[in-house]
Design an enzyme around this catalytic site. Structure first.
Site, PDB file in Angstrom:
ATOM      1  N   GLU A 117       8.026   2.516   2.379  1.00 14.82           N
ATOM      2  CA  GLU A 117       8.958   3.455   3.592  1.00 14.82           C
ATOM      3  C   GLU A 117       8.258   3.107   5.220  1.00 14.82           C
ATOM      4  OE1 GLU A 117       9.918   7.756   3.300  1.00 14.82           O
ATOM      5  OE2 GLU A 117       9.456   7.710   5.232  1.00 14.82           O
ATOM      6  N   ASP A 119       8.622   4.566   8.989  1.00 15.05           N
ATOM      7  CA  ASP A 119       8.820   5.165  10.118  1.00 15.05           C
ATOM      8  C   ASP A 119       8.646   5.125  11.911  1.00 15.05           C
ATOM      9  OD1 ASP A 119       9.450   6.555   7.516  1.00 15.05           O
ATOM     10  OD2 ASP A 119       7.297   7.831   7.822  1.00 15.05           O
ATOM     11  N   GLU A 166       9.248   8.306  13.313  1.00 16.92           N
ATOM     12  CA  GLU A 166      10.090   9.553  13.990  1.00 16.92           C
ATOM     13  C   GLU A 166       9.603  10.474  15.260  1.00 16.92           C
ATOM     14  OE1 GLU A 166       9.752  11.907   8.936  1.00 16.92           O
ATOM     15  OE2 GLU A 166       8.128  11.280  10.691  1.00 16.92           O
TER      16      GLU A 166
END
Ligand SMILES: *[C@@H]1O[C@H](CO)[C@@H](O)[C@H](O)[C@H]1NC(C)=O
Ligand SMILES: *[C@@H]1O[C@H](CO)[C@@H](O)[C@H](O)[C@H]1NC(C)=O
Ligand SMILES: *[C@@H]1O[C@H](CO)[C@@H](O)[C@H](O)[C@H]1NC(C)=O
Ligand SMILES: *[C@@H]1O[C@H](CO)[C@@H](O)[C@H](O)[C@H]1NC(C)=O
Length: 298
Positions: A108, A110, A112
């Site tokens: 993953e 990310d 955010e």
């Protein structure tokens, strides 16, 4: 993001992934149609696709957030999204734009976006998770107000390295150090996800500032999503696909390292806007126990 899966189904998934890699001679060059390229994963009509597929808005209210995921899955890609974050009081909210595979040993990458009180700075929180192991957080303030307008947030993910960029300025690099025992995401297909959720526990000032639900719904907007991506772990295929070559941009796949101008920009961001770096967190990694990738300089 957490996914659970028992080990028997995880081996089935591996077999499926291998077959997918063998069978998919598909190069995807895709520009901005959320109708064609994404499904709503939760939140019902809190996820809205507008303007003939050009604009996506995701909302959070006191009963649910919302999220979408790409129909396509990718192994390597240059993936850009323009995002305009929740304006005014967004404290406690987390908007996201990330790539993820599935299963217990997932990969993953990310972005955010941690909201804040009106006029206080958003935090852009990044992480790199490989084979289910993350704890590689780096956080940044932006050099602009990310709620005032759309800005480009990009992943460049090739066999050699991963680069996170904002408006073309690199903010984070993660090199392929597999030969030194650091797992690198190069075996699992990833999908693109965006979402907005209640991050009251930790998002704003360490969880001290909570969501003001009287300001709900909280809405983030996404547009001009562009993907140059392939599903084959094979460079010759990437360059020989006609739709890919007419896109006139496959240098990202072969790039071995950042040029000196990009390195200078990366350093500028890290010197001036980085507010947290796991690689310098001696509380988490006392007495020189830093992960290997933290010990390697550019
Ligand atoms: C949630 O928001 C709605 C609309 O503002 C409101 O009517 C309702 O009372 C709220 N529910 C809770 C549990 O706060
Ligand atoms: C949000 O802030 C802008 C100025 O930054 C202001 O013009 C606008 O009215 C505010 N919106 C709300 C809903 O408070
Ligand atoms: C973002 O990228 C688009 C093209 O994809 C470009 O038109 C736009 O100017 C860029 N915006 C910024 C703020 O860099
Ligand atoms: C919110 O604002 C405070 C005060 O300026 C700052 O310390 C914090 O880093 C900001 N961002 C978040 C997500 O808490």
């Amino acid at each position: 993001m957490q996914f659970s899966m028992d080990s028997s189904s995880s081996s089935t998934v591996s077999v499926m992934l291998v077959s997918a890699l063998l069978l998919s001679f598909l190069m995807v060059v895709s520009a901005s149609n959320f109708y064609l390229d994404f499904d709503t994963s939760y939140g019902g009509n809190r996820a809205k696709i507008l303007n003939n597929g050009e604009l996506l808005t995701l909302s959070l209210d006191n009963s649910s957030g919302s999220g979408v995921q790409s129909k396509g899955e990718f192994l390597y890609g240059k993936i850009d999204m323009q995002v305009k974050l929740v304006p005014n009081n967004s404290a406690g909210t987390v908007s996201t734009y990330y790539l993820s595979s599935k299963g217990q040993y997932w990969d993953e990458l990310d972005f955010e976006f941690l909201g804040n009180l009106s006029g206080e700075p958003y935090i852009v929180h990044t992480n790199v998770i490989t084979q289910g192991k993350g704890n590689r957080e780096q956080q940044f303030y932006m050099w602009f107000d990310p709620t005032a307008d759309f800005h480009n947030y990009s992943f460049l993910w090739n066999p050699q390295y991963i680069l996170f960029s904002v408006d073309g300025t690199p903010i984070r690099e993660f090199k392929n150090l597999e030969s030194n025992g650091v797992p690198y995401p190069n075996k699992q297909l990833m999908q693109i996800y965006s979402s907005i959720w209640d991050g009251n526990d930790w998002a704003t000032q360490g969880g001290r500032v909570k969501i003001d639900w009287s300001k709900a719904p909280f809405t983030a907007s996404y547009r001009n999503f562009t993907t140059y991506a392939c599903v084959q772990p094979n460079g010759t295929f990437c360059s020989s696909n006609s739709s890919f070559s007419t896109s006139n941009n496959n240098t990202w796949y072969y790039s071995q390292q950042l040029d000196s101008a990009s390195q200078a920009k990366l350093k500028w961001v890290q010197d001036n806007y980085m507010i947290y770096n796991y690689c310098t967190d001696t509380k988490r990694f006392p007495n020189g126990t830093f992960p290997y990738e933290c010990t390697v300089t550019n």
